[in-house]
Write a protein that holds these residues in place. Structure first.
Motif, mmCIF file in Angstrom:
data_model
loop_
_atom_site.group_PDB
_atom_site.id
_atom_site.type_symbol
_atom_site.label_atom_id
_atom_site.label_comp_id
_atom_site.label_asym_id
_atom_site.label_seq_id
_atom_site.Cartn_x
_atom_site.Cartn_y
_atom_site.Cartn_z
ATOM 1 N N ILE A 1 0.864 -1.177 0.000
ATOM 2 C CA ILE A 1 0.000 0.000 0.000
ATOM 3 C C ILE A 1 0.896 1.221 0.000
ATOM 4 O O ILE A 1 1.794 1.340 0.833
ATOM 5 C CB ILE A 1 -0.933 0.026 1.218
ATOM 6 C CG1 ILE A 1 -1.882 -1.162 1.198
ATOM 7 C CG2 ILE A 1 -1.732 1.330 1.247
ATOM 8 C CD1 ILE A 1 -2.801 -1.238 2.394
ATOM 9 N N LEU B 1 -3.625 0.195 -3.153
ATOM 10 C CA LEU B 1 -3.240 -1.186 -2.864
ATOM 11 C C LEU B 1 -2.746 -1.805 -4.167
ATOM 12 O O LEU B 1 -3.429 -1.742 -5.185
ATOM 13 C CB LEU B 1 -4.443 -1.964 -2.334
ATOM 14 C CG LEU B 1 -4.266 -3.473 -2.174
ATOM 15 C CD1 LEU B 1 -3.298 -3.776 -1.036
ATOM 16 C CD2 LEU B 1 -5.593 -4.141 -1.933
ATOM 17 N N LEU C 1 -7.893 2.975 -2.683
ATOM 18 C CA LEU C 1 -8.542 2.752 -1.389
ATOM 19 C C LEU C 1 -9.171 4.044 -0.881
ATOM 20 O O LEU C 1 -8.698 5.137 -1.199
ATOM 21 C CB LEU C 1 -7.519 2.249 -0.365
ATOM 22 C CG LEU C 1 -6.874 0.903 -0.681
ATOM 23 C CD1 LEU C 1 -5.755 0.624 0.310
ATOM 24 C CD2 LEU C 1 -7.913 -0.208 -0.649
ATOM 25 N N VAL D 1 -3.568 1.960 7.246
ATOM 26 C CA VAL D 1 -2.584 1.130 6.542
ATOM 27 C C VAL D 1 -1.689 0.338 7.488
ATOM 28 O O VAL D 1 -0.939 -0.531 7.045
ATOM 29 C CB VAL D 1 -1.731 1.976 5.565
ATOM 30 C CG1 VAL D 1 -2.597 2.568 4.470
ATOM 31 C CG2 VAL D 1 -0.966 3.061 6.303
#
Length: 151
Positions: free
Chosen positions: A74, A79, A115, A121
């Motif tokens: 990420i 992603l 995302l 994250v």
């Protein structure tokens, strides 16, 4: 004299939408996505993206891949799934075998999925089972709905 638009048959609008899609498919360059958020037909791996109140869930359908060779990362809200799928069980090209059809995709792949801003994250889990890669990204606690008691 003039009919109301409310009494106009609804099926006509559906026909117009179907015609628009067919024209887009016929006139669009082959193999290119139709919008910025879509991907070209046949992209590998196929993915499903959804969410729950507490997480964003990504399922990538990638059978025949060694789980240790799949890269999940990420960076700046994107992603990325990357890896390589080796072709097994295919005719050996060194033996001059004629291949009449090849539907399994092989080689290196990379998929990027945007995302939402409220994911954490630091709380990511990834697992691979039965050819399905599951990536679960928790949402930030500050983004979770919370109940406030009234005094």
């Amino acid at each position: 004299m003039y009919e109301s638009m409310l009494s106009f048959p609804g099926a006509v609008f559906g026909d117009f939408e179907r015609l628009r899609r067919e024209l887009n498919e016929a006139l669009a360059p082959t193999g290119l996505p139709s919008s910025i958020r879509s991907v070209a037909p046949g992209s590998f791996p196929a993915v499903n993206v959804g969410n729950t109140p507490g997480s964003v869930e990504v399922y990538a359908f990638a059978p025949g891949i060694d789980a240790s060779k799949i890269e999940v990362s990420i960076d700046r809200g994107v992603l990325t799934l990357a890896g390589e799928r080796r072709l097994t069980g295919a005719p050996d090209e060194q033996k001059k075998t004629s291949v009449y059809g090849r539907e399994r995709i092989s080689g290196a792949f990379r998929r990027a999925i945007s995302l939402p801003d409220d994911v954490d994250v630091d709380q990511v889990q990834a697992s691979y089972r039965d050819g399905v890669l599951r990536v679960s990204i928790a949402r930030k606690a500050s983004a979770q709905p919370r109940r406030i008691t009234v005094q």
